[in-house]
Design a protein around this motif. Structure first.
Motif, short mmCIF file in Angstrom:
data_model
loop_
_atom_site.label_atom_id
_atom_site.label_comp_id
_atom_site.label_asym_id
_atom_site.label_seq_id
_atom_site.Cartn_x
_atom_site.Cartn_y
_atom_site.Cartn_z
N ARG A 60 57.61 14.09 -80.97
CA ARG A 60 57.17 15.36 -80.90
C ARG A 60 56.18 15.77 -81.90
O ARG A 60 55.42 16.55 -82.02
CB ARG A 60 58.43 16.62 -80.75
CG ARG A 60 59.19 16.71 -79.58
CD ARG A 60 59.99 18.04 -79.37
NE ARG A 60 60.74 18.04 -80.87
CZ ARG A 60 61.85 17.43 -80.93
NH1 ARG A 60 62.64 16.78 -79.79
NH2 ARG A 60 62.51 17.51 -82.02
N GLY A 61 56.41 14.84 -83.11
CA GLY A 61 55.48 15.14 -84.27
C GLY A 61 54.16 14.46 -84.10
O GLY A 61 53.45 14.78 -85.04
N ASN A 62 53.92 13.90 -82.98
CA ASN A 62 52.39 13.32 -82.75
C ASN A 62 51.95 13.91 -81.61
O ASN A 62 52.63 13.74 -80.69
CB ASN A 62 52.45 11.76 -82.60
CG ASN A 62 51.21 11.14 -82.72
OD1 ASN A 62 50.49 11.36 -81.64
ND2 ASN A 62 50.67 10.76 -83.79
N PRO A 63 50.67 14.72 -81.57
CA PRO A 63 50.18 15.24 -80.23
C PRO A 63 49.82 14.21 -79.36
O PRO A 63 49.89 14.47 -78.22
CB PRO A 63 48.93 15.99 -80.83
CG PRO A 63 48.51 15.20 -81.99
CD PRO A 63 50.06 14.95 -82.94
N VAL A 64 49.41 12.92 -79.36
CA VAL A 64 49.40 12.19 -78.52
C VAL A 64 50.66 11.51 -77.71
O VAL A 64 50.69 11.42 -76.59
CB VAL A 64 48.69 10.96 -79.18
CG1 VAL A 64 48.47 9.50 -78.07
CG2 VAL A 64 47.33 11.12 -79.76
#
Length: 375
Positions: A60-64
């Motif tokens: 969840r911590g990375n938009p990709v």
């Protein structure tokens, strides 16, 4: 490829270094990147449990990564998340022998609180709770991050210094990395009155002699016809962009085919620059570039030492899956210069691309997976 691979190796390290980019740790998505004290076991790395919550938080911590968790693309991202988290755990395990004092941890925590305007104890406690952390858990993360950082530094110190032969070879293969600054041969007129500057520019455009106008009007360089550099053999010496005020230099060096700038205001003065010749950057001679070349080679050798260390840890790692929903295949997809390239590192090139991440945030959610897959 080696440099790119090294960057990937250190992604896990950098994610743990709380001394870098601490502002991110208190955003809703990234705060939970760090281990919670309880959770549902997903896998074990050398006997150490990683929870489902740990893995989901990383995703969840990375938009990709968070753009999709289904289909083939979702499986790819799962592969990357597992590989990334396993690397993080490996590095912390490998740095257990590094001493980090309470004073070191306290200093970093104080820095974090000050950088995030959290010096008030209640605000600090609330921020930690919002990230799912206790003060003790956070301090452990700080300790782990500092230990890994120092471990990496100790590995880098084992690299042998670059030799002259290595430097010469690197220079031969990478001459475009060691260029001289662009320069111009030109003249300037500098006056304190804008209307006067505009009048002089009109005269120049009408065919007036720039050097003569500079001699008669300029407050700078008038004794040499406004020449930017000293006169040598009857012509102005070329100068680099730093010889001019920032705004003036930007305008003048944009005239790569020569010409005259508009009136440019800088520091309470008004400038007109005539570019007589633009000299593009050229490779520096080896003797002139040698210091920078040695620095580059030494950095490359340090990176290679850390890369080898990380690869050895990964090769010896025992990875056990508890929750089979997180079981991921990470096959070798290429071999470059004797180095195996796992699929997770290919995925990492997309996940870690900052420009692409920015682009992803601009498209509708239903188009995100297609965009990522295309890249």
């Amino acid at each position: 490829m080696k440099n790119k691979k090294f960057v990937n190796v250190l992604l896990g390290v950098l994610a743990l270094m709380l001394v870098v980019g601490m502002a991110y740790q208190f955003t809703p998505n990234l705060g939970s990147l760090f281990n919670r004290q309880t959770g549902t076991p997903a896998l074990k790395v050398n006997g150490e449990t990683v929870t489902v919550e740990d893995l989901e938080a990383l995703r969840r911590g990375n938009p990709v990564l968070s753009s999709t968790d289904t289909g083939l693309l979702g499986d790819d991202f799962k592969t990357y998340v597992v590989a990334q988290k396993a690397r993080q755990v490996l590095y912390i395990q490998a740095a257990k022998d590094i001493d980090v004092s309470k004073n070191d941890v306290n200093a970093e925590v104080t820095k974090v609180r000050e950088q995030n305007q959290l010096t008030d104890n209640k605000k600090w406690t609330d921020a930690l709770q919002g990230a799912g952390l206790t003060d003790a858990a956070f301090r452990k993360q700080v300790r782990d991050g500092l230990a890994v950082q120092r471990k990496v530094e100790s590995i880098q110190k084992t690299a042998a210094p670059a030799t002259d032969a290595e430097a010469q070879l690197y220079y031969t293969l990478n001459q475009t990395n060691f260029l001289s600054d662009a320069r111009i041969v030109g003249r300037q007129i500098v006056v304190a009155d804008e209307d006067k500057a505009k009048s002089l520019l009109a005269q120049v455009k009408a065919g007036g002699d720039f050097a003569a106008l500079a001699t008669a009007n300029s407050s700078e360089g008038k004794d040499r016809g406004g020449a930017l550099g000293p006169i040598e053999n009857g012509a102005p010496r070329p100068v680099a962009q730093v010889a001019l005020p920032a705004e003036v230099g930007t305008a003048a060096f944009a005239l790569t085919s020569g010409g005259v700038t508009d009136v440019i205001k800088s520091g309470g003065k008004f400038y007109i620059v005539k570019v007589e010749k633009y000299l593009a950057p050229t490779p520096k001679p080896f003797a002139e570039a040698k210091t920078d070349v040695l620095t580059a080679v030494n950095e490359q050798k340090k990176n290679a030492a850390v890369e080898a260390w990380g690869d050895k840890l990964a090769a010896d790692m025992k990875l056990e899956y508890i929750d089979l929903n997180w079981k991921a295949e990470d096959p070798t997809v290429a071999k470059v210069a004797g180095q195996n390239i796992p699929y997770s590192e290919v995925i990492g090139q997309v996940v870690g691309n900052q420009q692409f991440t920015g682009l992803l945030q601009q498209v509708p959610a239903d188009q995100a997976a297609q965009l990522v897959n295309g890249i």
